[in-house]
Write an enzyme that holds these catalytic residues in place. Structure first.
Site, PDB file in Angstrom:
ATOM      1  N   ARG A  95       2.584 -18.182   4.954  1.00 33.02           N
ATOM      2  CA  ARG A  95       2.925 -18.468   3.557  1.00 33.02           C
ATOM      3  C   ARG A  95       4.439 -18.405   3.350  1.00 33.02           C
ATOM      4  NH1 ARG A  95      -0.931 -14.013   0.858  1.00 33.02           N
ATOM      5  NH2 ARG A  95      -0.530 -13.106   2.900  1.00 33.02           N
ATOM      6  N   LYS A 146       4.894 -11.038   2.256  1.00 35.73           N
ATOM      7  CA  LYS A 146       4.354  -9.781   2.789  1.00 35.73           C
ATOM      8  C   LYS A 146       5.363  -8.655   2.704  1.00 35.73           C
ATOM      9  CE  LYS A 146       0.875  -8.979   3.861  1.00 35.73           C
ATOM     10  NZ  LYS A 146      -0.241  -8.623   2.931  1.00 35.73           N
ATOM     11  N   TYR A 164       4.673  -8.599  -2.040  1.00 38.91           N
ATOM     12  CA  TYR A 164       3.610  -7.593  -1.893  1.00 38.91           C
ATOM     13  C   TYR A 164       4.193  -6.407  -1.144  1.00 38.91           C
ATOM     14  CZ  TYR A 164      -0.063 -10.884  -3.277  1.00 38.91           C
ATOM     15  OH  TYR A 164      -0.856 -11.757  -3.976  1.00 38.91           O
ATOM     16  N   HIS A 189       2.182  -2.854  -1.177  1.00 37.09           N
ATOM     17  CA  HIS A 189       1.044  -2.009  -0.753  1.00 37.09           C
ATOM     18  C   HIS A 189       1.531  -0.671  -0.183  1.00 37.09           C
ATOM     19  CE1 HIS A 189      -1.584  -5.445  -1.314  1.00 37.09           C
ATOM     20  NE2 HIS A 189      -0.853  -6.160  -0.493  1.00 37.09           N
ATOM     21  N   GLU A 225       1.565  -6.652  -6.478  1.00 28.83           N
ATOM     22  CA  GLU A 225       0.179  -6.197  -6.690  1.00 28.83           C
ATOM     23  C   GLU A 225       0.018  -5.158  -7.795  1.00 28.83           C
ATOM     24  OE1 GLU A 225       1.938  -5.501  -3.953  1.00 28.83           O
ATOM     25  OE2 GLU A 225       1.791  -3.344  -3.562  1.00 28.83           O
ATOM     26  N   SER A 251      -6.550 -12.433  -3.907  1.00 23.17           N
ATOM     27  CA  SER A 251      -7.866 -11.789  -3.826  1.00 23.17           C
ATOM     28  C   SER A 251      -8.962 -12.842  -3.856  1.00 23.17           C
ATOM     29  CB  SER A 251      -8.038 -10.806  -4.986  1.00 23.17           C
ATOM     30  OG  SER A 251      -7.170  -9.719  -4.818  1.00 23.17           O
ATOM     31  N   SER A 291     -22.547   2.186  -7.910  1.00 25.90           N
ATOM     32  CA  SER A 291     -22.166   2.730  -6.607  1.00 25.90           C
ATOM     33  C   SER A 291     -22.226   4.255  -6.588  1.00 25.90           C
ATOM     34  CB  SER A 291     -20.748   2.265  -6.250  1.00 25.90           C
ATOM     35  OG  SER A 291     -20.474   2.621  -4.916  1.00 25.90           O
ATOM     36  N   ASP A 294      -5.414  -3.505   3.101  1.00 28.72           N
ATOM     37  CA  ASP A 294      -3.986  -3.463   2.753  1.00 28.72           C
ATOM     38  C   ASP A 294      -3.645  -2.234   1.920  1.00 28.72           C
ATOM     39  OD1 ASP A 294      -5.273  -4.395   0.530  1.00 28.72           O
ATOM     40  OD2 ASP A 294      -3.992  -6.132   0.217  1.00 28.72           O
TER      41      ASP A 294
HETATM   42  N1  LIG Z   1      -6.751  -8.086   3.237  1.00 31.07           N
HETATM   43  C1  LIG Z   1      -6.181  -9.025   2.505  1.00 31.07           C
HETATM   44  O1  LIG Z   1      -5.650 -10.003   3.022  1.00 31.07           O
HETATM   45  C2  LIG Z   1      -6.199  -8.932   1.036  1.00 31.07           C
HETATM   46  C3  LIG Z   1      -6.584  -7.764   0.458  1.00 31.07           C
HETATM   47  N2  LIG Z   1      -6.699  -7.652  -0.896  1.00 31.07           N
HETATM   48  C4  LIG Z   1      -7.133  -6.336  -1.378  1.00 31.07           C
HETATM   49  O2  LIG Z   1      -8.483  -6.350  -1.799  1.00 31.07           O
HETATM   50  C5  LIG Z   1      -8.698  -5.194  -2.623  1.00 31.07           C
HETATM   51  C6  LIG Z   1      -9.500  -5.588  -3.867  1.00 31.07           C
HETATM   52  O3  LIG Z   1      -8.678  -6.368  -4.714  1.00 31.07           O
HETATM   53  P1  LIG Z   1      -9.215  -6.994  -6.097  1.00 31.07           P
HETATM   54  O4  LIG Z   1     -10.582  -7.502  -5.933  1.00 31.07           O
HETATM   55  O5  LIG Z   1      -8.156  -7.909  -6.578  1.00 31.07           O
HETATM   56  O6  LIG Z   1      -9.250  -5.724  -7.029  1.00 31.07           O
HETATM   57  P2  LIG Z   1      -9.992  -5.607  -8.461  1.00 31.07           P
HETATM   58  O7  LIG Z   1      -9.234  -4.581  -9.216  1.00 31.07           O
HETATM   59  O8  LIG Z   1     -10.200  -6.956  -9.053  1.00 31.07           O
HETATM   60  O9  LIG Z   1     -11.432  -5.055  -8.066  1.00 31.07           O
HETATM   61  C7  LIG Z   1     -11.635  -3.779  -7.518  1.00 31.07           C
HETATM   62  C8  LIG Z   1     -13.015  -3.317  -7.928  1.00 31.07           C
HETATM   63  O10 LIG Z   1     -13.294  -2.094  -7.203  1.00 31.07           O
HETATM   64  C9  LIG Z   1     -14.048  -1.271  -8.054  1.00 31.07           C
HETATM   65  N3  LIG Z   1     -14.014   0.084  -7.533  1.00 31.07           N
HETATM   66  C10 LIG Z   1     -12.981   0.976  -7.541  1.00 31.07           C
HETATM   67  N4  LIG Z   1     -13.355   2.117  -6.921  1.00 31.07           N
HETATM   68  C11 LIG Z   1     -14.646   1.936  -6.515  1.00 31.07           C
HETATM   69  C12 LIG Z   1     -15.589   2.744  -5.829  1.00 31.07           C
HETATM   70  N5  LIG Z   1     -15.270   3.987  -5.427  1.00 31.07           N
HETATM   71  N6  LIG Z   1     -16.817   2.230  -5.579  1.00 31.07           N
HETATM   72  C13 LIG Z   1     -17.149   0.982  -5.988  1.00 31.07           C
HETATM   73  N7  LIG Z   1     -16.295   0.170  -6.642  1.00 31.07           N
HETATM   74  C14 LIG Z   1     -15.064   0.639  -6.906  1.00 31.07           C
HETATM   75  C15 LIG Z   1     -13.388  -1.460  -9.420  1.00 31.07           C
HETATM   76  O11 LIG Z   1     -14.227  -1.048 -10.476  1.00 31.07           O
HETATM   77  C16 LIG Z   1     -13.127  -2.971  -9.421  1.00 31.07           C
HETATM   78  O12 LIG Z   1     -14.187  -3.697 -10.005  1.00 31.07           O
HETATM   79  C17 LIG Z   1      -7.288  -4.648  -2.912  1.00 31.07           C
HETATM   80  O13 LIG Z   1      -7.013  -3.566  -2.051  1.00 31.07           O
HETATM   81  C18 LIG Z   1      -6.401  -5.821  -2.589  1.00 31.07           C
HETATM   82  O14 LIG Z   1      -5.068  -5.445  -2.284  1.00 31.07           O
HETATM   83  C19 LIG Z   1      -6.435  -8.701  -1.737  1.00 31.07           C
HETATM   84  C20 LIG Z   1      -6.014  -9.902  -1.211  1.00 31.07           C
HETATM   85  C21 LIG Z   1      -5.802 -10.097   0.221  1.00 31.07           C
HETATM   86  C1  LIG Z   2      -2.600  -9.332  -1.198  1.00 36.09           C
HETATM   87  C2  LIG Z   2      -2.096  -9.406   0.163  1.00 36.09           C
HETATM   88  O1  LIG Z   2      -1.806  -8.417   0.768  1.00 36.09           O
HETATM   89  C3  LIG Z   2      -1.937 -10.684   0.801  1.00 36.09           C
HETATM   90  O2  LIG Z   2      -2.189 -11.708   0.163  1.00 36.09           O
HETATM   91  O3  LIG Z   2      -1.544 -10.718   1.969  1.00 36.09           O
HETATM   92 MG   LIG Z   3       0.302  -4.118   4.929  1.00 33.43          MG
END
Ligand SMILES: NC(=O)C1=CN([C@@H]2O[C@H](COP(=O)(O)OP(=O)(O)OC[C@H]3O[C@@H](n4cnc5c(N)ncnc54)[C@H](O)[C@@H]3O)[C@@H](O)[C@H]2O)C=CC1
Ligand SMILES: CC(=O)C(=O)O
Ligand SMILES: [Mg+2]
Length: 371
Positions: free
Chosen positions: A15, A75, A94, A96, A118, A134, A220, A270
């Site tokens: 990106r 990143k 970002y 994190h 974020e 996301s 949950s 992340d």
């Molecule tokens: N690996 C990657 O490439 C990427 C990772 N992400 C990550 O994905 C994760 C989720 O992001 P979003 O969906 O945007 O967040 P969001 O805030 O939209 O959703 C998170 C959900 O988790 C729920 N939640 C919180 N604690 C909980 C628990 N203990 N048990 C069950 N549910 C719980 C919340 O109520 C919420 O509905 C973040 O850490 C984000 O940084 C996002 C984009 C890319």
């Molecule tokens: C959200 C994030 O970490 C990514 O898009 O790479």
């Molecule tokens: Mg990282």
């Protein structure tokens, strides 16, 4: 303002933080934009596109970083990028940080002003600069997980949709936010049996209403997690407590209750990951196996679909980039209460409570940094 756009250097990150369209907007407002040579190539933008937009293409990385007041990235900065940052620079990307103590210390030591995509909020309680990525990661999670279920990847050999006479696979999504809903939609589209777990009843209500029972919603709890572990072919970790380290919801001991070859996709990696056995992987080697369970833990999933992701991300970041360039970071953050929580580190101090809490550091109120 002097703005620099480096080429991303994280493993398989294609990106770029600014498109030629964004460069044209900035240049049109009187700003100077330098883009590292080939920075946009992975996303389908070549150097000539940036030049046509009025940007300078810079082949010398030292010169690019040294001349910048505002640095736009995708990143979190890698070690060699942290070493380049100086106290008079603003970094917008970002970060994190709650998952990365060394990076937090490095940014503090740089003295730079570091604003994270974020942790910027919106009036609806969302995270508008995380949401587009996301969406991408949620949609990718199911295709990555489905591939991981294949025998050659160490998986159980389950085909998610099943076939006539053979039941579909079961997918459980923990966290029904943006990642979780998009993952569930994709799994549903493939014909899997899909359950979403969340701690937020309000969120489960929205999902129940939206999918009219086609996706099961479950509050949950430890019991619900125990059941998910026993039944699921794929579990997708998609929880978030904004800015904070993710809670560890599936322990190593629980893996023994999973069917051999089942798959854990930890999108929350992340922020440190929500499974005890998760560790960040890269697109070059996305999976590993612990106790017979395949783990996919790529921390920059959207980087693999860089064209779509760059367009989605920069649509969301551009208004904030324009505000930073036009007003300077202090005034831009002062004028917008949703932009202010983006500030994570300034002048050697952490300005985001959950990041400070993760490492036992003291944080200062971001409002005091812009006063
Ligand atoms: N690996 C990657 O490439 C990427 C990772 N992400 C990550 O994905 C994760 C989720 O992001 P979003 O969906 O945007 O967040 P969001 O805030 O939209 O959703 C998170 C959900 O988790 C729920 N939640 C919180 N604690 C909980 C628990 N203990 N048990 C069950 N549910 C719980 C919340 O109520 C919420 O509905 C973040 O850490 C984000 O940084 C996002 C984009 C890319
Ligand atoms: C959200 C994030 O970490 C990514 O898009 O790479
Ligand atoms: Mg990282």
């Amino acid at each position: 303002m002097k703005i620099a756009v480096p080429k991303e250097i994280k493993n398989h990150e294609y990106r770029v933080a600014l498109t030629p369209t964004g460069a044209r907007e900035l240049v049109g407002r009187g700003h100077s934009v330098s883009v590292q040579a080939a920075a946009g190539e992975g996303a389908g933008f070549n150097d000539r596109d940036y030049e046509a937009a009025g940007a300078k293409v810079e082949a010398n990385v030292d010169a690019l970083w040294q001349s910048a007041e505002l640095i736009l990235k995708v990143k979190e900065p890698q070690a060699e990028e942290v070493a380049r940052l100086t106290a008079n620079q603003t970094l917008f990307t970002y970060l994190h940080l709650a998952a990365e103590e060394k990076l937090t210390q490095g940014l503090m030591a740089s003295g730079a002003t570091c604003i994270a995509y974020e942790t910027i909020t919106d009036a609806k309680g969302g995270l508008p600069l995380l949401a587009p990525m996301s969406t991408v990661a949620g949609r990718m999670a199911v295709q990555a997980g489905a591939h991981s279920l294949e025998k050659a990847q160490g998986g159980s050999g389950v085909l998610l949709p099943g076939v006539p006479g053979v039941a579909p696979g079961k997918v459980t999504v923990i966290g029904g936010g943006v990642v979780g809903e998009n993952a569930a939609r994709m799994a549903l589209g493939l014909g899997a049996e899909v359950t979403i777990l969340d701690k937020s009843i309000a969120r489960l209500e929205v999902l129940d209403d939206r999918y009219q029972g086609r996706i099961k919603t479950v509050y949950s709890t430890a019991d619900a997690l125990d059941q998910a572990v026993k039944e699921s072919d794929m579990i997708i970790g998609a929880v978030l407590i904004p800015g904070a380290a993710a809670p560890k919801l599936i322990t190593r001991a629980m893996l023994a209750d999973m069917k051999p070859g089942s798959v854990l996709v930890d999108v929350a990696i992340d922020q440190g990951g929500c499974f005890e056995t998760s560790k960040p992987t890269t697109h070059a080697e996305p999976t590993y196996i612990v106790d017979g369970i395949v783990h996919y833990c790529v921390a920059n999933m959207p980087g693999a679909v860089a064209r779509t992701s760059t367009l989605g991300l920069t649509n969301a970041t551009l208004p904030f980039v324009l505000a930073l360039a036009d007003k300077g970071w202090q005034q831009a953050l002062k004028d917008d209460p949703h932009f202010l929580p983006g500030l994570n580190v300034h002048n050697g101090q952490v300005t985001y409570q959950a990041v400070a809490d993760a490492f036992g550091l003291k944080s200062i109120d971001p409002a005091s940094a812009v006063a």
